[in-house]
Design a protein around this motif. Structure first.
Motif, PDB file in Angstrom:
ATOM      1  N   LEU A 297      34.640  69.689  35.178  1.00  0.00           N
ATOM      2  CA  LEU A 297      33.305  69.126  35.260  1.00  0.00           C
ATOM      3  C   LEU A 297      32.347  70.043  34.501  1.00  0.00           C
ATOM      4  O   LEU A 297      32.274  71.243  34.776  1.00  0.00           O
ATOM      5  CB  LEU A 297      32.858  69.007  36.726  1.00  0.00           C
ATOM      6  N   ASP A 298      31.624  69.477  33.536  1.00  0.00           N
ATOM      7  CA  ASP A 298      30.659  70.228  32.738  1.00  0.00           C
ATOM      8  C   ASP A 298      29.269  69.696  33.056  1.00  0.00           C
ATOM      9  O   ASP A 298      28.915  68.575  32.669  1.00  0.00           O
ATOM     10  CB  ASP A 298      30.974  70.069  31.243  1.00  0.00           C
ATOM     11  N   LEU A 299      28.475  70.496  33.776  1.00  0.00           N
ATOM     12  CA  LEU A 299      27.141  70.091  34.206  1.00  0.00           C
ATOM     13  C   LEU A 299      26.079  70.647  33.263  1.00  0.00           C
ATOM     14  O   LEU A 299      26.226  71.752  32.746  1.00  0.00           O
ATOM     15  CB  LEU A 299      26.881  70.576  35.630  1.00  0.00           C
ATOM     16  N   GLY A 311      37.837  69.236  26.117  1.00  0.00           N
ATOM     17  CA  GLY A 311      38.644  68.022  26.103  1.00  0.00           C
ATOM     18  C   GLY A 311      39.905  68.118  25.262  1.00  0.00           C
ATOM     19  O   GLY A 311      40.832  67.317  25.433  1.00  0.00           O
ATOM     20  N   LYS A 312      39.966  69.079  24.360  1.00  0.00           N
ATOM     21  CA  LYS A 312      41.157  69.240  23.524  1.00  0.00           C
ATOM     22  C   LYS A 312      42.337  69.805  24.306  1.00  0.00           C
ATOM     23  O   LYS A 312      43.482  69.705  23.861  1.00  0.00           O
ATOM     24  CB  LYS A 312      40.853  70.180  22.353  1.00  0.00           C
ATOM     25  N   TYR A 313      42.073  70.401  25.480  1.00  0.00           N
ATOM     26  CA  TYR A 313      43.115  71.172  26.159  1.00  0.00           C
ATOM     27  C   TYR A 313      43.467  70.696  27.557  1.00  0.00           C
ATOM     28  O   TYR A 313      44.402  71.221  28.157  1.00  0.00           O
ATOM     29  CB  TYR A 313      42.675  72.647  26.248  1.00  0.00           C
ATOM     30  N   VAL A 314      42.732  69.711  28.101  1.00  0.00           N
ATOM     31  CA  VAL A 314      42.937  69.358  29.501  1.00  0.00           C
ATOM     32  C   VAL A 314      43.185  67.858  29.656  1.00  0.00           C
ATOM     33  O   VAL A 314      42.998  67.073  28.729  1.00  0.00           O
ATOM     34  CB  VAL A 314      41.718  69.770  30.363  1.00  0.00           C
ATOM     35  N   GLU A 315      43.568  67.476  30.875  1.00  0.00           N
ATOM     36  CA  GLU A 315      43.813  66.066  31.173  1.00  0.00           C
ATOM     37  C   GLU A 315      42.534  65.255  31.125  1.00  0.00           C
ATOM     38  O   GLU A 315      42.495  64.150  30.588  1.00  0.00           O
ATOM     39  CB  GLU A 315      44.442  65.954  32.562  1.00  0.00           C
ATOM     40  N   ASN A 316      41.455  65.820  31.693  1.00  0.00           N
ATOM     41  CA  ASN A 316      40.206  65.058  31.808  1.00  0.00           C
ATOM     42  C   ASN A 316      39.034  66.014  31.901  1.00  0.00           C
ATOM     43  O   ASN A 316      39.123  67.050  32.573  1.00  0.00           O
ATOM     44  CB  ASN A 316      40.250  64.174  33.059  1.00  0.00           C
ATOM     45  N   VAL A 317      37.925  65.674  31.232  1.00  0.00           N
ATOM     46  CA  VAL A 317      36.683  66.437  31.375  1.00  0.00           C
ATOM     47  C   VAL A 317      35.532  65.455  31.452  1.00  0.00           C
ATOM     48  O   VAL A 317      35.488  64.465  30.717  1.00  0.00           O
ATOM     49  CB  VAL A 317      36.489  67.458  30.229  1.00  0.00           C
TER      50      VAL A 317
END
Length: 438
Positions: A297-299, A311-317
């Motif tokens: 989560l990016d607030l 987003g290039k490295y994880v399942e979901n952002v």
């Protein structure tokens, strides 16, 4: 016999003292002791003996200006800018970059220690070039009817008066080189007395110029502006009011980060120091220790400066931003870069978030980059999510310290503190901290 009232003339005696400076605060003021209290001195450095004009004298502290340097510090350097003594843009060009960074790091650690009760220590300084780093600047414009000249520059310290610039060494060289010809061209316009300000931005695909004008431009003025933009290969925008932006020529500006292309509007927020922004994003990603199955989560995400690289490295952002235009730009950039695991939402993060569609997601890592007011409105929700790691990027040490107390009281520990030297030669203290669950 008539008597006339005569007010007594107020006599102000300037106090001049000689002191030895022992420290430098985060704003670049020398710190000494006088009459048992702290004396903050502009223009003085640690180790220097100086003669000081006292300009403000309070019960617990005093403030002064350097009148004469009796003994000079080895950390004193010659300012590169000829306007340094008048312009309010920089405050510390007389201080070596190393001392600027160490004094800001000490001030940051001191504040965090006082507010949290921990022995906080800055263990990383992320720095770049001290000059030629700013890729964005807004220059004020003011026509002087008596001399029939146009002033273009930054404000004086503590004043609304402009300092006319011939150069600005902290700007990217491509922008610095535009100052003299831009001033000459604007001075030739028929609308010279009805100009508000000019904004220069260096995108990765070239420089752009935004001119705020206070009345419609005649055809001849527009022709001169267009000729100037073609000669210097500028993207040209006109702003007849605070809401309207007319693109006259050029492409859509963008910058690249982590092999991604982020387009932006001239009025969108982007980090002023592009080189340091790359280092900051890389360090944040390393501290998050991103894994393929992470949900992040990016607030206060803006247009995705952190969100898209994550987003290039994880399942979901998921990125959440209060300004609708920035959230929309983030979604556009996600599509542009074929990132289909990234979602953007618009919401005022000072208001209650519990009913938001993204709020119940099982995020295991959180990044936040709030404005100076901090993130008090979302701290309780972050704690409720119980992420493994929290990376907090801050432009205000005071609100960072306040918000840190909530995390520390809820079972998190302060693992890393980095000073971000985002604005060399100024008093701005930017930082990034990593919290981990015990």
């Amino acid at each position: 016999m008539a008597q006339f009232y005569s007010a007594k003339r107020r006599v102000t005696t300037r106090q001049i003292v000689t002191v030895t400076v022992h420290d430098l605060d985060g704003l670049g003021q020398g710190v000494a002791r006088h009459n048992g209290k702290a004396l903050f001195i502009s223009g003085a450095l640690p180790g220097e003996q100086v003669e000081v004009d006292i300009v403000e004298d309070k019960r617990a502290w005093a403030r002064g200006k350097t009148r004469r340097i009796i003994t000079k510090s080895s950390e004193r350097v010659t300012p590169r800018c000829p306007h340094f003594s008048q312009c309010g843009g920089c405050q510390q060009q007389h201080v070596s970059p190393a001392l600027q960074q160490s004094s800001k790091a000490k001030a940051l650690a001191r504040l965090l220690s006082q507010q949290t009760g921990l022995e906080a220590e800055v263990d990383l300084v992320i720095a770049g070039e001290p000059y030629g780093y700013r890729r964005r600047a807004r220059l004020g414009l003011s026509y002087q009817p008596r001399s029939k000249t146009l002033q273009m520059g930054f404000r004086q310290a503590g004043s609304n008066d402009l300092v006319s610039l011939t150069q600005c060494p902290v700007l990217k060289p491509e922008l610095n080189a535009l100052i003299p010809p831009l001033h000459q061209m604007l001075s030739s316009l028929q609308a010279v007395s009805r100009l508000g300000h000019v904004e220069l931005v260096l995108a990765d695909n070239g420089p752009l110029l935004v001119l705020r004008h206070l009345e419609p431009l005649i055809a001849e003025d527009r022709r001169k502006l267009e000729q100037f933009s073609h000669k210097y290969q500028l993207m040209l925008y006109l702003a007849p009011d605070s809401e309207t932006l007319e693109q006259v020529n050029g492409e859509m500006p963008f910058y690249r980060i982590h092999d991604l292309t982020l387009t932006f509007s001239p009025r969108d927020f982007i980090q002023v120091n592009g080189g340091l922004n790359e280092k900051m994003v890389s360090q944040a990603l390393a501290w998050l220790d991103l894994q393929p199955d992470d949900r992040v989560l990016d607030l206060f995400c803006g247009m995705g400066n952190f969100t898209l690289p994550v987003g290039k490295y994880v399942e979901n952002v998921t990125g959440v931003e209060g300004v609708a235009a920035l959230a929309a730009k983030g979604a556009y950039n996600a599509s542009l870069n074929d990132l289909h695991n990234v979602a953007f939402f618009q919401h005022n993060l000072e208001a209650d978030v519990t009913a938001q569609p993204w709020a119940a997601e099982g995020f295991n890592k959180v990044l936040l980059d709030p404005a100076r007011a901090g993130a008090a409105g979302v701290m309780d929700h972050i704690i409720k999510l119980a992420p493994q790691r929290v990376v907090y990027v801050s432009c205000n040490p005071s609100t960072l310290a306040r918000d840190s107390q909530n995390l520390l009281a809820s079972g998190y520990q302060l693992e890393r503190i980095a000073l971000l030297d985002m604005f060399p030669h100024t008093g701005h203290v930017e930082s990034m901290v990593l919290f981990g669950r015990k």
